[in-house]
Design a protein around this motif. Structure first.
Motif, PDB file in Angstrom:
ATOM      1  N   PRO A  42      -6.307  -6.013  -0.773  1.00  0.00           N
ATOM      2  CA  PRO A  42      -7.669  -6.166  -1.310  1.00  0.00           C
ATOM      3  C   PRO A  42      -8.168  -4.910  -2.029  1.00  0.00           C
ATOM      4  O   PRO A  42      -8.880  -5.007  -3.031  1.00  0.00           O
ATOM      5  CB  PRO A  42      -8.523  -6.463  -0.071  1.00  0.00           C
ATOM      6  N   VAL A  43      -7.786  -3.747  -1.542  1.00  0.00           N
ATOM      7  CA  VAL A  43      -8.209  -2.497  -2.179  1.00  0.00           C
ATOM      8  C   VAL A  43      -7.564  -2.376  -3.558  1.00  0.00           C
ATOM      9  O   VAL A  43      -8.224  -2.041  -4.547  1.00  0.00           O
ATOM     10  CB  VAL A  43      -7.842  -1.284  -1.289  1.00  0.00           C
ATOM     11  N   VAL A  44      -6.274  -2.681  -3.635  1.00  0.00           N
ATOM     12  CA  VAL A  44      -5.561  -2.604  -4.908  1.00  0.00           C
ATOM     13  C   VAL A  44      -6.075  -3.682  -5.865  1.00  0.00           C
ATOM     14  O   VAL A  44      -6.264  -3.425  -7.061  1.00  0.00           O
ATOM     15  CB  VAL A  44      -4.039  -2.717  -4.695  1.00  0.00           C
ATOM     16  N   ALA A  45      -6.319  -4.876  -5.358  1.00  0.00           N
ATOM     17  CA  ALA A  45      -6.843  -5.953  -6.202  1.00  0.00           C
ATOM     18  C   ALA A  45      -8.204  -5.576  -6.773  1.00  0.00           C
ATOM     19  O   ALA A  45      -8.482  -5.820  -7.959  1.00  0.00           O
ATOM     20  CB  ALA A  45      -6.932  -7.260  -5.413  1.00  0.00           C
ATOM     21  N   ASP A  46      -9.054  -4.957  -5.962  1.00  0.00           N
ATOM     22  CA  ASP A  46     -10.366  -4.519  -6.434  1.00  0.00           C
ATOM     23  C   ASP A  46     -10.208  -3.445  -7.518  1.00  0.00           C
ATOM     24  O   ASP A  46     -10.888  -3.474  -8.538  1.00  0.00           O
ATOM     25  CB  ASP A  46     -11.193  -3.984  -5.260  1.00  0.00           C
ATOM     26  N   TRP A  47      -9.282  -2.505  -7.290  1.00  0.00           N
ATOM     27  CA  TRP A  47      -9.010  -1.464  -8.291  1.00  0.00           C
ATOM     28  C   TRP A  47      -8.561  -2.102  -9.606  1.00  0.00           C
ATOM     29  O   TRP A  47      -9.026  -1.736 -10.674  1.00  0.00           O
ATOM     30  CB  TRP A  47      -7.935  -0.503  -7.769  1.00  0.00           C
ATOM     31  N   TYR A  48      -7.661  -3.083  -9.510  1.00  0.00           N
ATOM     32  CA  TYR A  48      -7.134  -3.753 -10.704  1.00  0.00           C
ATOM     33  C   TYR A  48      -8.254  -4.480 -11.458  1.00  0.00           C
ATOM     34  O   TYR A  48      -8.338  -4.388 -12.681  1.00  0.00           O
ATOM     35  CB  TYR A  48      -6.026  -4.729 -10.313  1.00  0.00           C
ATOM     36  N   ASP A  49      -9.117  -5.180 -10.740  1.00  0.00           N
ATOM     37  CA  ASP A  49     -10.237  -5.876 -11.380  1.00  0.00           C
ATOM     38  C   ASP A  49     -11.132  -4.898 -12.134  1.00  0.00           C
ATOM     39  O   ASP A  49     -11.547  -5.164 -13.264  1.00  0.00           O
ATOM     40  CB  ASP A  49     -11.066  -6.650 -10.349  1.00  0.00           C
ATOM     41  N   LEU A  51     -10.215  -1.992 -13.300  1.00  0.00           N
ATOM     42  CA  LEU A  51      -9.444  -1.501 -14.440  1.00  0.00           C
ATOM     43  C   LEU A  51      -9.533  -2.476 -15.606  1.00  0.00           C
ATOM     44  O   LEU A  51      -9.709  -2.076 -16.759  1.00  0.00           O
ATOM     45  CB  LEU A  51      -7.975  -1.286 -14.052  1.00  0.00           C
ATOM     46  N   MET A  52      -9.447  -3.763 -15.326  1.00  0.00           N
ATOM     47  CA  MET A  52      -9.482  -4.781 -16.374  1.00  0.00           C
ATOM     48  C   MET A  52     -10.853  -4.863 -17.046  1.00  0.00           C
ATOM     49  O   MET A  52     -10.963  -5.313 -18.177  1.00  0.00           O
ATOM     50  CB  MET A  52      -9.098  -6.156 -15.818  1.00  0.00           C
ATOM     51  N   TYR A 101       1.976  -3.454 -21.473  1.00  0.00           N
ATOM     52  CA  TYR A 101       0.780  -3.657 -20.654  1.00  0.00           C
ATOM     53  C   TYR A 101       1.077  -3.303 -19.193  1.00  0.00           C
ATOM     54  O   TYR A 101       0.306  -2.580 -18.551  1.00  0.00           O
ATOM     55  CB  TYR A 101       0.328  -5.115 -20.790  1.00  0.00           C
ATOM     56  N   VAL A 102       2.196  -3.787 -18.670  1.00  0.00           N
ATOM     57  CA  VAL A 102       2.559  -3.510 -17.280  1.00  0.00           C
ATOM     58  C   VAL A 102       2.759  -2.008 -17.081  1.00  0.00           C
ATOM     59  O   VAL A 102       2.293  -1.430 -16.086  1.00  0.00           O
ATOM     60  CB  VAL A 102       3.820  -4.305 -16.861  1.00  0.00           C
ATOM     61  N   LEU A 103       3.414  -1.361 -18.033  1.00  0.00           N
ATOM     62  CA  LEU A 103       3.615   0.079 -17.929  1.00  0.00           C
ATOM     63  C   LEU A 103       2.284   0.835 -17.989  1.00  0.00           C
ATOM     64  O   LEU A 103       2.093   1.826 -17.269  1.00  0.00           O
ATOM     65  CB  LEU A 103       4.555   0.570 -19.030  1.00  0.00           C
ATOM     66  N   MET A 104       1.361   0.367 -18.818  1.00  0.00           N
ATOM     67  CA  MET A 104       0.045   1.009 -18.908  1.00  0.00           C
ATOM     68  C   MET A 104      -0.732   0.842 -17.601  1.00  0.00           C
ATOM     69  O   MET A 104      -1.420   1.775 -17.162  1.00  0.00           O
ATOM     70  CB  MET A 104      -0.768   0.446 -20.069  1.00  0.00           C
ATOM     71  N   VAL A 105      -0.641  -0.320 -16.977  1.00  0.00           N
ATOM     72  CA  VAL A 105      -1.284  -0.519 -15.678  1.00  0.00           C
ATOM     73  C   VAL A 105      -0.660   0.443 -14.666  1.00  0.00           C
ATOM     74  O   VAL A 105      -1.375   1.076 -13.880  1.00  0.00           O
ATOM     75  CB  VAL A 105      -1.170  -1.988 -15.202  1.00  0.00           C
ATOM     76  N   GLY A 106       0.654   0.580 -14.708  1.00  0.00           N
ATOM     77  CA  GLY A 106       1.328   1.531 -13.829  1.00  0.00           C
ATOM     78  C   GLY A 106       0.865   2.956 -14.064  1.00  0.00           C
ATOM     79  O   GLY A 106       0.660   3.729 -13.122  1.00  0.00           O
ATOM     80  N   ARG A 107       0.680   3.302 -15.327  1.00  0.00           N
ATOM     81  CA  ARG A 107       0.184   4.645 -15.675  1.00  0.00           C
ATOM     82  C   ARG A 107      -1.228   4.847 -15.131  1.00  0.00           C
ATOM     83  O   ARG A 107      -1.542   5.894 -14.557  1.00  0.00           O
ATOM     84  CB  ARG A 107       0.209   4.843 -17.184  1.00  0.00           C
ATOM     85  N   ALA A 108      -2.076   3.845 -15.288  1.00  0.00           N
ATOM     86  CA  ALA A 108      -3.444   3.939 -14.768  1.00  0.00           C
ATOM     87  C   ALA A 108      -3.423   4.066 -13.242  1.00  0.00           C
ATOM     88  O   ALA A 108      -4.213   4.819 -12.659  1.00  0.00           O
ATOM     89  CB  ALA A 108      -4.259   2.718 -15.201  1.00  0.00           C
ATOM     90  N   PHE A 109      -2.507   3.355 -12.594  1.00  0.00           N
ATOM     91  CA  PHE A 109      -2.382   3.423 -11.141  1.00  0.00           C
ATOM     92  C   PHE A 109      -1.954   4.830 -10.724  1.00  0.00           C
ATOM     93  O   PHE A 109      -2.502   5.405  -9.778  1.00  0.00           O
ATOM     94  CB  PHE A 109      -1.389   2.364 -10.660  1.00  0.00           C
ATOM     95  N   GLU A 110      -0.985   5.383 -11.435  1.00  0.00           N
ATOM     96  CA  GLU A 110      -0.537   6.736 -11.152  1.00  0.00           C
ATOM     97  C   GLU A 110      -1.693   7.736 -11.294  1.00  0.00           C
ATOM     98  O   GLU A 110      -1.870   8.621 -10.456  1.00  0.00           O
ATOM     99  CB  GLU A 110       0.610   7.119 -12.096  1.00  0.00           C
TER     100      GLU A 110
END
Length: 121
Positions: A42-49, A51-52, A101-110
């Motif tokens: 849930p924490v990661v999902a909230d972060w992803y939302d 980010l989007m 896009y997936v790599l950019m999400v990974g970069r944002a996560f990093e």
């Protein structure tokens, strides 16, 4: 087949993974039956939302170019049979764009990890 070439049944989890799962559960402090993913997801999902809903991380032009090049390299490593199936669904530019896009999400996560946004997990 000898013992070095036998492959586990697809439904079997390799037993060596249990050690890493146990370590992850201990590290996250959750040894219950629910598992640690239910605590973290849930924490990661909230972060992803969030980010989007925002702009991607700021990047120099050279970083954006490097990400595009990396996306092409990743696409070139897709097995031919899988690549052909994917191209039945999308064209090559869309596929490479999705990888980017997936790599950019990974970069944002990093970046978020480095900022300590997940330190309380």
């Amino acid at each position: 087949m000898n013992e070095h070439t036998e492959k586990p049944e697809p439904s079997e989890d390799p037993q060596w993974l249990e050690e890493f799962q146990d370590l992850a559960n201990r590290t996250l402090g959750d040894l219950s039956e629910e598992g640690s993913c239910e605590q973290v997801h849930p924490v990661v999902a909230d972060w992803y939302d969030k980010l989007m809903e925002s702009e991607p991380p700021p990047s120099r032009d050279s970083i954006l170019q490097a990400m595009a090049c990396l996306s092409t390299e990743v696409a070139s490593q897709i097995p031919d049979d899988v690549f052909d199936k994917l191209l039945e669904l999308v064209d090559e530019d869309e596929l490479v764009g999705w990888i980017e896009y997936v790599l950019m999400v990974g970069r944002a996560f990093e970046i978020s990890l480095r900022k300590g946004e997940f330190d309380d997990l």
